[in-house]
Motif scaffolding. Structure first.
Motif, mmCIF file in Angstrom:
data_model
loop_
_atom_site.group_PDB
_atom_site.id
_atom_site.type_symbol
_atom_site.label_atom_id
_atom_site.label_comp_id
_atom_site.label_asym_id
_atom_site.label_seq_id
_atom_site.Cartn_x
_atom_site.Cartn_y
_atom_site.Cartn_z
ATOM 1 N N ILE A 153 0.871 -1.085 -0.044
ATOM 2 C CA ILE A 153 0.108 -0.194 -0.044
ATOM 3 C C ILE A 153 0.767 1.299 -0.016
ATOM 4 O O ILE A 153 1.899 1.273 0.573
ATOM 5 C CB ILE A 153 -1.010 -0.071 1.263
ATOM 6 C CG1 ILE A 153 -1.756 -1.173 1.184
ATOM 7 C CG2 ILE A 153 -1.800 1.342 1.413
ATOM 8 C CD1 ILE A 153 -2.678 -1.304 2.319
ATOM 9 N N TYR A 277 -6.430 -1.851 -7.464
ATOM 10 C CA TYR A 277 -5.790 -0.852 -6.382
ATOM 11 C C TYR A 277 -6.499 -0.474 -5.614
ATOM 12 O O TYR A 277 -6.484 0.774 -4.814
ATOM 13 C CB TYR A 277 -5.008 0.066 -7.337
ATOM 14 C CG TYR A 277 -4.021 -0.524 -8.199
ATOM 15 C CD1 TYR A 277 -2.734 -1.108 -7.741
ATOM 16 C CD2 TYR A 277 -4.421 -0.638 -9.474
ATOM 17 C CE1 TYR A 277 -2.009 -1.593 -8.724
ATOM 18 C CE2 TYR A 277 -3.237 -1.194 -10.336
ATOM 19 C CZ TYR A 277 -2.307 -1.531 -9.901
ATOM 20 O OH TYR A 277 -1.284 -2.334 -10.848
ATOM 21 N N ASN A 279 -7.986 0.369 -1.877
ATOM 22 C CA ASN A 279 -7.528 0.319 -0.719
ATOM 23 C C ASN A 279 -5.965 0.851 -0.748
ATOM 24 O O ASN A 279 -5.235 0.292 0.385
ATOM 25 C CB ASN A 279 -7.550 -0.662 0.103
ATOM 26 C CG ASN A 279 -9.149 -0.582 0.815
ATOM 27 O OD1 ASN A 279 -9.587 0.433 1.236
ATOM 28 N ND2 ASN A 279 -10.022 -1.691 0.890
ATOM 29 N N THR A 280 -5.438 0.973 -1.749
ATOM 30 C CA THR A 280 -3.827 1.209 -1.650
ATOM 31 C C THR A 280 -3.664 2.623 -1.671
ATOM 32 O O THR A 280 -2.133 2.978 -1.563
ATOM 33 C CB THR A 280 -3.380 1.007 -3.166
ATOM 34 O OG1 THR A 280 -4.038 1.574 -4.206
ATOM 35 C CG2 THR A 280 -3.553 -0.696 -3.494
#
Length: 546
Positions: A153, A277, A279-280
């Protein structure tokens, strides 16, 4: 609504690879084709068919025949002339796409309508150079490649404003591909922003294997290892060139099929990025190269050679109404695709925006019909990128006071033509997408050329920070321009062709080092990150002290 049929779209990619033999100069040669069902919606879909030449001799002409199983009908095609009789389809290469060198590939695509769920066609047969083909072998479906989530992340989502980019780098120093190498160099500079082009043609080492993927944005992002690697890297902000402007440049406007195609491609890419992607902490910004040059571009035939010549004439005052309207529709359908994807696709802590890039702002201020005054007011874009060479690179604007006055007028002019829009996560919506000073302009400065370049760069940083642009991007990390007269690189770089880091490199690196330290100290002291205005004021102090 016309586009309500897209609300439950999904991406269905089925790859079929079949080896075919054909006769050429008395020898048996092997071809491959690859059929991609890229997207599907109620009433139709979009497909691409790739012809790859796995031989040691060039193919100069090709044709593809196939049959539908149901009532599918090809409505619109590109890179090939497609005719359909009953269920049988014949696609013949357009002249500029006929030659396939050994080991390379060419592709054509089409949008089709159907009353039932789409199925891949049968009896696909490829003919090359007039030779007859052998019957194809058995069809072997290849499962869709699984989506691999990124390993990390984003660690730092703060916007430090100053950054750079990598497009068409002409040299490299490692075993990595050009895109990956330059992305790593930008990361080592201290930046958490990467601007690049999602096109195999923008990186010399990707053309041979992936030119057939051109304009297939999801396939490029997902299936080309170099693009996937940089998208998985620890960058918080991505500005991505998605060059696909041909449909509006014919002066006939955008018809419904062209709008549907553009919507599909942008929606599918947005859907892929939001899902992959999620929640990155990444923000993706879709854009284009300098649209004013594209708006005034003409293609003429040189009577002496018969070759097509591209011309970019900034003296033109008035432009065809349909050309302007076509660009407006092109940009608005892209924005709608992004907005619909954000509304339809579950996601968290990942975002997508669109930016429109203008570059002949001074011409618009003089009353010429350009993107800022004729297109921008009729769009719903999130951001505007100013590729700033027309004003900053005037000799008189080497004086920072004159530069400040001229750039303030230009930025205010752009901003005044940008329709209001809520929800954009920046205080201002106009940014500097490109600026730069070629070191070859200062050859008479000798070994001080790099210092002159850095001094002008510092001035531009201050001017843009003072106005409050959310990004200021230097062109670029490695040079992309060769000067035939000088027989040398022009010197738009932070790292030169010998791997030497220039004064402008250290200007950026030192700024980012100090800016990150200040943000960390501020956050620890106040238990919150600084606002963009608090950061901007400190950034100006850091620039002054460098």
């Amino acid at each position: 609504m016309i586009y309500s049929l897209y609300s439950k779209r999904y991406v269905a990619v089925l790859t079929v690879i079949v080896g075919i033999l054909y006769l050429f100069s008395g020898r048996a040669m092997a071809l491959e084709y690859e059929y991609l069902l890229q997207s599907e919606w109620g009433g139709g879909g979009m497909s691409t068919l790739i012809v790859r030449n796995n031989t040691d001799a060039p193919v100069t002409h090709w044709q593809v025949n196939f049959s539908w199983l149901g009532d599918e009908h090809v409505d619109f095609a590109w890179n090939a002339t497609v005719n359909q009789s009953g269920n049988t389809v014949t696609a013949t290469c357009n002249p500029s796409f006929c030659v396939i060198p050994p080991g390379e590939a060419k592709a054509f695509g089409f949008v089709f309508s159907a009353s039932q769920k789409s199925i891949i066609p049968t009896s696909i047969v490829v003919k090359a150079d007039g030779g007859a083909t052998e019957p194809p072998g058995p069809v072997t479906p290849t499962p869709e490649l699984p989506t691999t989530p990124p390993n990390t992340i984003v660690h730092d989502q703060f916007n430090y404003v100053l950054g750079t980019q990598t497009i068409y780098p002409l040299y490299g120093f490692t075993n990595d591909g050009r895109l990956v190498e330059t992305a790593k160099e930008i990361k080592s500079l201290g930046s958490n922003l990467l601007k690049f082009s999602l096109s195999p043609y923008s990186y010399q080492d990707l053309v041979t294997n992936y030119q057939s993927y051109a304009y297939q944005f999801v396939k490029l992002a997902r299936d080309v290892p170099d693009f996937k690697q940089v998208l998985d890297m620890d960058f918080a902000y991505y500005m991505i060139w998605l060059e696909d402007s041909g449909h509006w440049m014919d002066n006939n406007g955008m018809d419904q099929q062209e709008l549907d195609l553009q919507y599909s491609k942008i929606y599918n890419l947005a859907e892929y990025l939001l899902t992959t992607y999620n929640n990155t902490g990444k923000t993706f910004m879709f854009g284009n190269w300098e649209l004013d040059w594209q708006l005034v571009k003409t293609v003429e035939v040189d009577p002496a050679t018969g070759n097509s010549v591209e011309r970019y004439d900034d003296s033109v005052v008035e432009l065809p109404d349909l050309r302007i309207q076509g660009l407006i529709d092109f940009l608005n359908i892209r924005q709608k695709a992004i907005d619909d994807a954000l509304a339809n696709v579950p996601h968290n802590n990942v975002s997508i925006l669109q930016y429109i890039e203008v570059n002949r702002v001074e011409s618009a201020m003089q009353g010429k019909e350009r993107v800022t005054n004729m297109v921008l007011p009729h769009t719903n874009a999130d951001l505007v990128s100013y590729s700033a060479y027309d004003i900053p690179n005037k000799a008189e604007n080497a004086d920072i006071n004159k530069l400040d006055a001229a750039m303030t007028d230009a930025l205010n002019f752009i901003d005044s033509h940008l329709p209001a829009k809520a929800g954009v996560p920046f205080d201002n919506r106009v940014f500097i997408g490109e600026y730069g000073y070629a070191s070859s302009w200062f050859l008479d400065h000798g070994d001080k050329a790099g210092e002159t370049q850095a001094l002008l760069t510092k001035g531009m940083m201050k001017v843009a920070l003072n106005w409050g642009t959310p990004f200021i991007l230097y062109w670029q990390i490695y040079d992309n321009e060769w000067d035939g007269y000088l027989q040398n690189y022009r010197g738009f770089w932070l790292v030169d062709q010998n791997g030497v880091k220039q004064p402008s490199y250290f200007l950026h690196q030192n700024f980012l080092t100090q800016a990150k330290a200040w943000v960390a100290d501020f956050t620890a002291l106040h238990d919150r990150p600084p606002t963009s205005e608090e950061y901007r004021q400190q950034a100006l102090k850091i620039i002054d002290a460098l």
